[in-house]
Design an enzyme around this catalytic site. Sequence first.
Site, short mmCIF file in Angstrom:
data_model
loop_
_atom_site.label_atom_id
_atom_site.label_comp_id
_atom_site.label_asym_id
_atom_site.label_seq_id
_atom_site.Cartn_x
_atom_site.Cartn_y
_atom_site.Cartn_z
CG PHE A 1 -1.86 1.09 1.39
CD1 PHE A 1 -2.95 1.19 0.55
CD2 PHE A 1 -1.71 2.04 2.39
CE1 PHE A 1 -3.88 2.21 0.70
CE2 PHE A 1 -2.63 3.06 2.56
CZ PHE A 1 -3.71 3.15 1.71
CB SER B 1 2.96 -4.51 3.34
OG SER B 1 2.28 -3.64 4.21
CG MET B 2 -2.83 -3.97 0.60
SD MET B 2 -3.35 -2.53 -0.36
CE MET B 2 -2.34 -2.69 -1.84
CG ASP C 1 6.48 -4.31 10.37
OD1 ASP C 1 6.20 -3.11 10.19
OD2 ASP C 1 6.21 -5.19 9.55
CG HIS D 1 6.54 -2.78 6.80
ND1 HIS D 1 5.71 -3.82 7.19
CD2 HIS D 1 5.99 -2.28 5.66
CE1 HIS D 1 4.70 -3.93 6.34
NE2 HIS D 1 4.86 -3.01 5.39
#
Length: 268
Positions: free
Chosen positions: A25, A93-94, A194, A224
């Site tokens: 994202f 992530s996303m 993260d 992250h």
Amino acid sequence: MPVLPGAEPYRREGGEVGVLLCHGFTGCPQSLRPWAEYLAERGLTVSLPLLPGHGTRWQDMQVTGWQDWYAEVDRELRSLRERCSRVFVFGLSMGGALTLRLAAKHGDAVQGVVVVNPANKVHGAMASLLPVVRHLVPSTKGLTSDIAKPGVEEVGYDRVPLHAAHSVRQFFRLVDGELPQVTQPMLLLHSPQDHVVPPADSARILSRVSSTDVTEILLEQSYHVATLDHDAERIFEESYAFIGRLAPEAGTTGSPATESLGGSTTGG
């Protein structure tokens, strides 16, 4: 709008085993480019698309939502399936949430899943206010470049468009309900430190998927964006070994070929 340097999609034709990589994202393919190149160099067919609204300016993302992002990776998966006998889906992530939904929806068409710091929920006090706040405030501070390694930057937006944030919150809720439909072998790698996605998201995903072949790896040296961080090489090696275990023919048919389908040689 022109695409930011490094944000270009990346595609390479290789052998009968394909990999689709999904970025996160407000990020772009640059965050996964070294991973994609590592796999392509070993003879795999690789697709790393640029999600709609990403890689230009944050205002462009304000008019997109999860349906647009998911439709893009769904198309890429279907295209890979036409050219490859086995396809794996990877995500950060996303992009991890996109990966999990592809696995839930496509079943046996996805051979295996690799997710790095996958997101499952929008955290923080503002999350519950997004339905209202997004109409009053267009954006908030960005999420990119959570990287421990000095001198490494992620290409992405310095602002988070709140209409898009509201949409991703809805998407995470949808995917959370679909996790029991995920049955494929899974490799999940996550960073204890993260600052964007807490370890609780990985724990939630692991507790809800129906996969019986699951490997969890901690990325102790990274934040992250671990694919650009100290543990990047480990991610690349572990994911390639994961493919090799499930698809022994990986890398044995075909060879690294010239880039195609709009791929670019520039960027991170």
